[in-house]
Design a protein around this motif. Structure first.
Motif, PDB file in Angstrom:
ATOM      1  N   CYS A  59       0.798  -1.227   0.000  1.00  0.00           N
ATOM      2  CA  CYS A  59       0.000   0.000   0.000  1.00  0.00           C
ATOM      3  C   CYS A  59       0.835   1.285   0.000  1.00  0.00           C
ATOM      4  O   CYS A  59       0.286   2.366  -0.183  1.00  0.00           O
ATOM      5  N   LYS A  60       2.134   1.200   0.143  1.00  0.00           N
ATOM      6  CA  LYS A  60       2.985   2.395   0.083  1.00  0.00           C
ATOM      7  C   LYS A  60       3.607   2.575  -1.300  1.00  0.00           C
ATOM      8  O   LYS A  60       4.492   3.387  -1.506  1.00  0.00           O
ATOM      9  N   THR A  61       3.095   1.796  -2.256  1.00  0.00           N
ATOM     10  CA  THR A  61       3.543   1.842  -3.650  1.00  0.00           C
ATOM     11  C   THR A  61       2.375   2.252  -4.532  1.00  0.00           C
ATOM     12  O   THR A  61       1.258   1.787  -4.346  1.00  0.00           O
ATOM     13  N   MET A  62       2.658   3.120  -5.509  1.00  0.00           N
ATOM     14  CA  MET A  62       1.664   3.485  -6.525  1.00  0.00           C
ATOM     15  C   MET A  62       2.248   3.189  -7.899  1.00  0.00           C
ATOM     16  O   MET A  62       3.447   3.401  -8.130  1.00  0.00           O
ATOM     17  N   GLU A  63       1.388   2.713  -8.794  1.00  0.00           N
ATOM     18  CA  GLU A  63       1.807   2.474 -10.171  1.00  0.00           C
ATOM     19  C   GLU A  63       1.455   3.679 -11.020  1.00  0.00           C
ATOM     20  O   GLU A  63       0.342   4.193 -10.966  1.00  0.00           O
ATOM     21  N   VAL A  64       2.414   4.134 -11.804  1.00  0.00           N
ATOM     22  CA  VAL A  64       2.248   5.272 -12.704  1.00  0.00           C
ATOM     23  C   VAL A  64       1.917   4.749 -14.096  1.00  0.00           C
ATOM     24  O   VAL A  64       2.533   3.792 -14.570  1.00  0.00           O
ATOM     25  N   GLY A  65       0.964   5.389 -14.749  1.00  0.00           N
ATOM     26  CA  GLY A  65       0.639   5.055 -16.124  1.00  0.00           C
ATOM     27  C   GLY A  65       0.311   6.329 -16.887  1.00  0.00           C
ATOM     28  O   GLY A  65      -0.096   7.328 -16.293  1.00  0.00           O
ATOM     29  N   TYR A  66       0.510   6.309 -18.174  1.00  0.00           N
ATOM     30  CA  TYR A  66       0.229   7.489 -18.997  1.00  0.00           C
ATOM     31  C   TYR A  66       0.048   7.075 -20.439  1.00  0.00           C
ATOM     32  O   TYR A  66       0.420   5.972 -20.832  1.00  0.00           O
ATOM     33  N   TRP A  67      -0.552   7.972 -21.196  1.00  0.00           N
ATOM     34  CA  TRP A  67      -0.665   7.801 -22.643  1.00  0.00           C
ATOM     35  C   TRP A  67      -0.580   9.181 -23.281  1.00  0.00           C
ATOM     36  O   TRP A  67      -0.825  10.188 -22.627  1.00  0.00           O
ATOM     37  N   SER A  87       6.150  15.291  -8.694  1.00  0.00           N
ATOM     38  CA  SER A  87       6.188  16.264  -7.610  1.00  0.00           C
ATOM     39  C   SER A  87       4.830  16.358  -6.909  1.00  0.00           C
ATOM     40  O   SER A  87       4.737  16.360  -5.678  1.00  0.00           O
ATOM     41  N   HIS A  88       3.773  16.403  -7.708  1.00  0.00           N
ATOM     42  CA  HIS A  88       2.418  16.479  -7.162  1.00  0.00           C
ATOM     43  C   HIS A  88       2.078  15.225  -6.350  1.00  0.00           C
ATOM     44  O   HIS A  88       1.529  15.312  -5.245  1.00  0.00           O
ATOM     45  N   TYR A  93       0.508  12.552  -1.554  1.00  0.00           N
ATOM     46  CA  TYR A  93       0.457  11.249  -0.880  1.00  0.00           C
ATOM     47  C   TYR A  93       1.728  11.076  -0.053  1.00  0.00           C
ATOM     48  O   TYR A  93       2.680  10.436  -0.486  1.00  0.00           O
ATOM     49  N   LYS A  94       1.722  11.616   1.151  1.00  0.00           N
ATOM     50  CA  LYS A  94       2.921  11.649   2.009  1.00  0.00           C
ATOM     51  C   LYS A  94       3.396  10.264   2.434  1.00  0.00           C
ATOM     52  O   LYS A  94       4.563  10.085   2.768  1.00  0.00           O
TER      53      LYS A  94
END
Length: 158
Positions: A59-67, A87-88, A93-94
Motif C-alpha cells: 500500500c505504500k507503492t503506486m503504479e504510474v501510467g500514462y498515454w 512532484s504532485h 500522498y505523504k
C-alpha cells in the motif's frame, strides 16, 4: 511550460467522457489519481497520466501510467508531464515511498522518459502484458521517494 495537468482525463467520445466522470465520482481519491495532459497555452488535450495505489502490504507503492496522442510523441511532453506529476504525487500522498511503472519492451521512448524523470530500471518482467491477443515482456522501473528528494536537493545545489 508546455504542459498543464487538469483533474480529469481526455476521452475519445461523449460516452467515454461520461464513463470516465462516473468512474472518477466513485473512485477512492486516496487510491487513484488521474489527470489530463493539455497544452498550457491552448488547453488542447494531448494525453493522460495517473497513479493507482497498490493494496495490502504493497500500500505504500503506486503504479504510474500514462498515454499520449501520437502527434505529441518525441517532443518531451511526457518527460515534462512526469516531472510535474511526480512532484504532485509525492506532495499529495505523504505515505507513498515508491512509484513504479511497467513499459512494454518495444516502447523505448517511454523507458527513456521515465529514466529522465529519475526512474531506475529493475529488469524485465516476462510475458506480463497482453494487448490485442499478443503477449509482451515489460520493463519494470521505479522511483523511490528518498531518491527523488535527494536528486532535487542535488539539482538545487548546482
Amino acid at each position: 511550460r508546455r504542459v498543464l495537468c487538469f483533474f480529469s482525463t481526455v476521452n475519445k467520445s461523449e460516452n467515454d467522457a461520461k464513463s470516465w466522470v462516473e468512474f472518477c465520482a466513485i473512485a477512492n481519491k486516496d487510491n487513484i489519481l488521474s489527470l489530463a495532459i493539455a497544452n498550457s497555452e491552448t488547453g488542447y488535450p494531448m494525453g493522460g497520466i495517473g497513479v493507482e495505489r497498490h493494496s495490502d502490504v504493497y500500500c505504500k507503492t503506486m503504479e504510474v501510467g500514462y498515454w499520449l496522442g501520437e502527434e505529441f510523441w518525441g517532443k518531451g511532453v511526457i518527460t515534462e508531464a512526469l516531472s510535474l506529476f511526480i512532484s504532485h504525487v509525492f506532495s499529495q500522498y505523504k505515505d507513498i515511498v515508491r512509484l513504479e511503472a511497467g513499459v512494454v519492451t518495444e516502447n523505448l521512448g517511454s523507458v527513456r522518459a521515465l529514466q529522465r524523470a529519475g526512474f531506475i530500471s529493475e529488469g524485465i518482467i516476462r510475458q506480463s502484458f497482453s494487448k490485442k491477443e499478443k503477449v509482451y515482456d515489460t520493463y519494470s522501473l521505479s522511483l523511490l521517494r528518498e531518491e527523488y528528494f535527494k536528486s532535487k536537493i542535488k539539482k538545487r545545489k548546482k
